[in-house]
Design a protein around this motif. Structure first.
Motif, PDB file in Angstrom:
ATOM      1  N   ASP A   1       0.827  -1.211   0.000  1.00 48.27           N
ATOM      2  CA  ASP A   1       0.000   0.000   0.000  1.00 48.27           C
ATOM      3  C   ASP A   1       0.863   1.263   0.000  1.00 48.27           C
ATOM      4  O   ASP A   1       0.450   2.305   0.515  1.00 48.27           O
ATOM      5  CB  ASP A   1      -0.924   0.005   1.223  1.00 48.27           C
ATOM      6  CG  ASP A   1      -0.123  -0.086   2.524  1.00 48.27           C
ATOM      7  OD1 ASP A   1       1.094  -0.376   2.461  1.00 48.27           O
ATOM      8  OD2 ASP A   1      -0.702   0.148   3.599  1.00 48.27           O
ATOM      9  N   GLY A   2       2.052   1.148  -0.604  1.00 49.12           N
ATOM     10  CA  GLY A   2       3.009   2.256  -0.571  1.00 49.12           C
ATOM     11  C   GLY A   2       2.856   3.245  -1.711  1.00 49.12           C
ATOM     12  O   GLY A   2       1.905   3.188  -2.509  1.00 49.12           O
ATOM     13  N   THR A   3       3.839   4.140  -1.800  1.00 44.83           N
ATOM     14  CA  THR A   3       3.788   5.248  -2.761  1.00 44.83           C
ATOM     15  C   THR A   3       3.807   4.777  -4.207  1.00 44.83           C
ATOM     16  O   THR A   3       3.063   5.293  -5.050  1.00 44.83           O
ATOM     17  CB  THR A   3       4.979   6.188  -2.512  1.00 44.83           C
ATOM     18  OG1 THR A   3       5.003   6.570  -1.140  1.00 44.83           O
ATOM     19  CG2 THR A   3       4.884   7.416  -3.387  1.00 44.83           C
TER      20      THR A   3
ATOM     21  N   GLY B   1       0.565   3.301  -5.216  1.00 44.19           N
ATOM     22  CA  GLY B   1      -0.408   4.384  -5.226  1.00 44.19           C
ATOM     23  C   GLY B   1      -0.311   5.220  -6.495  1.00 44.19           C
ATOM     24  O   GLY B   1      -1.334   5.581  -7.091  1.00 44.19           O
ATOM     25  N   LEU B   2       0.919   5.521  -6.925  1.00 42.32           N
ATOM     26  CA  LEU B   2       1.117   6.290  -8.150  1.00 42.32           C
ATOM     27  C   LEU B   2       0.649   5.509  -9.376  1.00 42.32           C
ATOM     28  O   LEU B   2       0.043   6.073 -10.298  1.00 42.32           O
ATOM     29  CB  LEU B   2       2.593   6.668  -8.292  1.00 42.32           C
ATOM     30  CG  LEU B   2       3.117   7.734  -7.321  1.00 42.32           C
ATOM     31  CD1 LEU B   2       4.629   7.901  -7.480  1.00 42.32           C
ATOM     32  CD2 LEU B   2       2.416   9.067  -7.561  1.00 42.32           C
ATOM     33  N   LEU B   3       0.959   4.203  -9.399  1.00 41.33           N
ATOM     34  CA  LEU B   3       0.530   3.382 -10.541  1.00 41.33           C
ATOM     35  C   LEU B   3      -0.997   3.369 -10.659  1.00 41.33           C
ATOM     36  O   LEU B   3      -1.550   3.468 -11.763  1.00 41.33           O
ATOM     37  CB  LEU B   3       1.062   1.955 -10.375  1.00 41.33           C
ATOM     38  CG  LEU B   3       2.577   1.779 -10.567  1.00 41.33           C
ATOM     39  CD1 LEU B   3       2.998   0.356 -10.221  1.00 41.33           C
ATOM     40  CD2 LEU B   3       2.991   2.111 -11.999  1.00 41.33           C
ATOM     41  N   GLU B   4      -1.675   3.237  -9.525  1.00 39.81           N
ATOM     42  CA  GLU B   4      -3.135   3.248  -9.556  1.00 39.81           C
ATOM     43  C   GLU B   4      -3.681   4.616  -9.955  1.00 39.81           C
ATOM     44  O   GLU B   4      -4.690   4.724 -10.654  1.00 39.81           O
ATOM     45  CB  GLU B   4      -3.677   2.830  -8.195  1.00 39.81           C
ATOM     46  CG  GLU B   4      -3.391   1.356  -7.872  1.00 39.81           C
ATOM     47  CD  GLU B   4      -3.800   0.989  -6.460  1.00 39.81           C
ATOM     48  OE1 GLU B   4      -4.283   1.878  -5.739  1.00 39.81           O
ATOM     49  OE2 GLU B   4      -3.628  -0.185  -6.078  1.00 39.81           O
TER      50      GLU B   4
ATOM     51  N   LEU C   1      -0.238  -3.071 -12.738  1.00 36.48           N
ATOM     52  CA  LEU C   1       1.202  -3.307 -12.532  1.00 36.48           C
ATOM     53  C   LEU C   1       1.587  -3.284 -11.059  1.00 36.48           C
ATOM     54  O   LEU C   1       2.713  -3.633 -10.721  1.00 36.48           O
ATOM     55  CB  LEU C   1       2.024  -2.248 -13.289  1.00 36.48           C
ATOM     56  CG  LEU C   1       1.837  -2.205 -14.818  1.00 36.48           C
ATOM     57  CD1 LEU C   1       2.667  -1.073 -15.414  1.00 36.48           C
ATOM     58  CD2 LEU C   1       2.246  -3.543 -15.435  1.00 36.48           C
ATOM     59  N   ALA C   2       0.654  -2.846 -10.203  1.00 38.90           N
ATOM     60  CA  ALA C   2       0.960  -2.774  -8.771  1.00 38.90           C
ATOM     61  C   ALA C   2       1.200  -4.170  -8.209  1.00 38.90           C
ATOM     62  O   ALA C   2       0.547  -5.135  -8.607  1.00 38.90           O
ATOM     63  CB  ALA C   2      -0.186  -2.094  -8.029  1.00 38.90           C
TER      64      ALA C   2
END
Length: 276
Positions: free
Chosen positions: A112-114, A117-120, A127-128
């Motif tokens: 649940d990291g940065t 979060g950016l990919l979503e 890709l997460a």
């Protein structure tokens, strides 16, 4: 000086002595086992995994750091605004302790990291993934942290080396119509060969001693995917209380470090003789 050198060699000899023992590091019982720790090491798949990781770590970090270092050094020797600010930004990671940056990287690559979060956020949520739970991505992350932290040093060495090249030679090349790529390939790169050899030796020895980044970011996991000789020595000596076995690995680590430095130095000397 004499005391320091004497203490250094005493530690080496004492480590060699410990490598012949079966000892937990605390008990008064020390059982001589001869070369058993070394034969055990040769049969240990984790040892060979750590050797493979070290070789891959050296190749990737050396190539990327040299490419980035010489590129940044060439850029900052050109007409670039805010040079001092750029130098500071490049060098800042060098002075940051790994203990303070490791939690940041663990948070960045957490499920649940940065990064996830950016990919979503940009529609690439497919890709997460739990980056540190996958062996391949965990090893790449360890390498990327090392590159981020050490490129500043490589940049400084190349910046100083390029500064020693006669500006008249560079100016003459430009007057002859040579472009930036040709100047770097034909003048700059040969001119910083000695620096590149020094960086190769430092990177090789640093790769063999790698400990803090994998220990603090991945803990050597998952499933020993980011295990290095340094983390293995700590794990078997401290966590498993197998001091004799850890000392045997330390002896091999010392031999590899000295041997690698000699091989790189001799190879570079032979290359210089051929070029002359």
């Amino acid at each position: 000086m004499i005391v320091s050198v004497g203490l250094l060699y005493f530690c080496v000899v004492y480590t060699g002595y410990l490598s012949t023992l079966k000892w937990d590091g605390a008990s008064p019982l020390q059982t001589p086992v001869g070369a058993d720790n070394f034969t055990r090491m040769l049969r240990d798949p984790v040892f060979w995994r750590s050797i493979g990781n070290t070789v891959a770590f050296f190749i990737v970090t050396f190539v990327v750091q040299v490419a980035l270092g010489i590129l940044l050094a060439c850029l900052l020797h050109s007409k670039l605004y805010l040079k001092t600010l750029h130098k500071v930004l490049i060098f800042v990671p060098v002075v940051l302790a790994t203990a303070t940056t490791a939690p940041v990287f663990r948070q960045m690559y957490a499920p649940d990291g940065t990064v996830n979060g950016l990919l979503e956020a940009v529609g690439l949520g497919a890709l997460a993934q739990p980056w540190l739970s996958d062996g391949t991505s965990a090893l790449i992350i360890v390498m990327s942290v090392q590159i981020w932290q050490s490129t500043g040093i490589v940049f400084v060495l190349y910046y100083a080396a390029i500064g020693q090249i006669d500006p008249e030679i560079l100016e003459a090349a430009r007057l002859d119509g040579a472009g930036n790529v040709r100047i770097v390939a034909s003048i700059v790169w040969p001119g910083v060969r000695g620096t590149t050899i020094a960086i190769a030796i430092l990177t090789a020895i640093g790769s063999l001693k790698t400990f803090d980044i994998p220990f603090l970011v991945t803990g050597g996991g998952p499933s020993y995917a980011t295990e290095f000789l340094g983390t293995m020595i700590y794990r078997v000596s401290v966590s498993f209380s197998q001091v004799g076995y850890g000392a045997a690995i330390s002896v091999v680590l010392l031999v590899l470090a000295v041997g690698t430095a000699i091989i790189i130095r001799v190879s570079s000397s032979e290359r210089e003789k051929v070029d002359v």
